[in-house]
Design an enzyme around this catalytic site. Structure first.
Site, mmCIF file in Angstrom:
data_model
loop_
_atom_site.group_PDB
_atom_site.id
_atom_site.type_symbol
_atom_site.label_atom_id
_atom_site.label_comp_id
_atom_site.label_asym_id
_atom_site.label_seq_id
_atom_site.Cartn_x
_atom_site.Cartn_y
_atom_site.Cartn_z
ATOM 1 N N GLU A 42 56.963 -60.629 11.492
ATOM 2 C CA GLU A 42 56.779 -59.699 10.371
ATOM 3 C C GLU A 42 55.328 -59.255 10.274
ATOM 4 O OE1 GLU A 42 58.162 -62.641 10.466
ATOM 5 O OE2 GLU A 42 59.769 -62.884 8.982
ATOM 6 N N ASN B 218 57.161 -62.424 17.184
ATOM 7 C CA ASN B 218 56.234 -63.546 17.002
ATOM 8 C C ASN B 218 55.439 -63.770 18.281
ATOM 9 O OD1 ASN B 218 58.795 -64.410 17.996
ATOM 10 N ND2 ASN B 218 58.369 -66.531 17.438
ATOM 11 N N CYS C 100 58.986 -66.210 6.225
ATOM 12 C CA CYS C 100 58.249 -67.346 5.661
ATOM 13 C C CYS C 100 57.402 -66.873 4.474
ATOM 14 C CB CYS C 100 57.368 -67.987 6.733
ATOM 15 S SG CYS C 100 55.883 -67.051 7.125
ATOM 16 N N CYS D 218 53.544 -64.527 13.079
ATOM 17 C CA CYS D 218 54.969 -64.256 12.879
ATOM 18 C C CYS D 218 55.295 -62.800 13.217
ATOM 19 C CB CYS D 218 55.351 -64.489 11.426
ATOM 20 S SG CYS D 218 55.304 -66.194 10.890
ATOM 21 N N CYS E 31 54.473 -64.487 5.218
ATOM 22 C CA CYS E 31 54.888 -63.113 5.527
ATOM 23 C C CYS E 31 55.384 -62.389 4.275
ATOM 24 C CB CYS E 31 55.945 -63.109 6.617
ATOM 25 S SG CYS E 31 55.231 -63.531 8.224
ATOM 26 N N GLU F 125 53.135 -66.719 19.805
ATOM 27 C CA GLU F 125 52.657 -68.101 19.646
ATOM 28 C C GLU F 125 51.421 -68.341 20.495
ATOM 29 O OE1 GLU F 125 56.076 -70.607 20.379
ATOM 30 O OE2 GLU F 125 56.981 -69.998 18.478
HETATM 31 N N1 THU Z 1 58.298 -67.121 12.636
HETATM 32 C C1 THU Z 1 58.330 -65.783 12.454
HETATM 33 O O1 THU Z 1 58.110 -65.009 13.384
HETATM 34 N N2 THU Z 1 58.593 -65.324 11.205
HETATM 35 C C2 THU Z 1 58.812 -66.098 10.109
HETATM 36 O O2 THU Z 1 58.975 -65.582 9.010
HETATM 37 C C3 THU Z 1 58.843 -67.558 10.260
HETATM 38 C C4 THU Z 1 58.540 -68.096 11.601
HETATM 39 C C5 THU Z 1 57.988 -67.641 13.977
HETATM 40 C C6 THU Z 1 56.671 -68.363 14.090
HETATM 41 C C7 THU Z 1 56.896 -69.275 15.272
HETATM 42 O O3 THU Z 1 56.608 -68.559 16.458
HETATM 43 C C8 THU Z 1 58.387 -69.550 15.243
HETATM 44 O O4 THU Z 1 58.951 -68.587 14.376
HETATM 45 C C9 THU Z 1 58.737 -70.939 14.756
HETATM 46 O O5 THU Z 1 58.149 -71.204 13.531
#
Ligand code: THU
Length: 132
Positions: free
Chosen positions: A58, A45, A89, A56, A92, A47
């Protein structure tokens, strides 16, 4: 060479999580994809101070693979640290469905317990996938 096992994919996802840029949530996620022709791609991920621009793990893995010319995946692994099992999520799931068959296995594990791997198919995670 033999295909990577689910445990190998989970290990690759766990390593990928170490590169996460997650200064806001402090939640590091890693993903690994096995392509139809046996290549492995990973992602973490990423940010942003403008929170909604976060990508994310994925989708980082999917976009990296697609940009390298690989558009068909046959296994996915996701790892994150924390108490809950890091299912992908909804966004994704939809992005994965573009490039994975419905019976594609999705392996999910917690970083603290990589030996406990939950397996679902993408169709289980995203029934009635949007397509047109
Ligand atoms: N996140 C992912 O990398 N994958 C997911 O399927 C859900 C959330 C990350 C996004 C963000 O950086 C952190 O998790 C908190 O939401």
């Amino acid at each position: 060479m033999a295909d990577p096992s689910p445990a190998d994919l989970v290990q690759a996802a766990a390593r990928a999580a170490e590169a996460a840029h997650a200064p806001y949530s402090r939640y590091q996620v890693g993903a690994a994809l096995l392509t139809d022709d046996g290549h492995l791609f990973t992602g973490c991920n990423v940010e942003n101070a403008s929170y909604g621009l976060t990508n994310c793990a994925e989708r980082t893995a999917v976009f990296t693979a697609v940009a390298a010319g690989h558009t068909r995946f046959r296994a996915v692994a996701i790892v994150a640290r924390g108490e809950s099992i890091p299912y992908p999520c909804g966004a994704c799931r939809q992005v994965l469905a573009e490039f994975c068959p419905p019976d594609c296995p999705v392996y999910v594990a917690r970083q603290e317990d990589l030996d406990t791997i939950e397996t679902s198919t993408l169709a289980e995670l995203l029934p009635k996938t949007f397509r047109f």
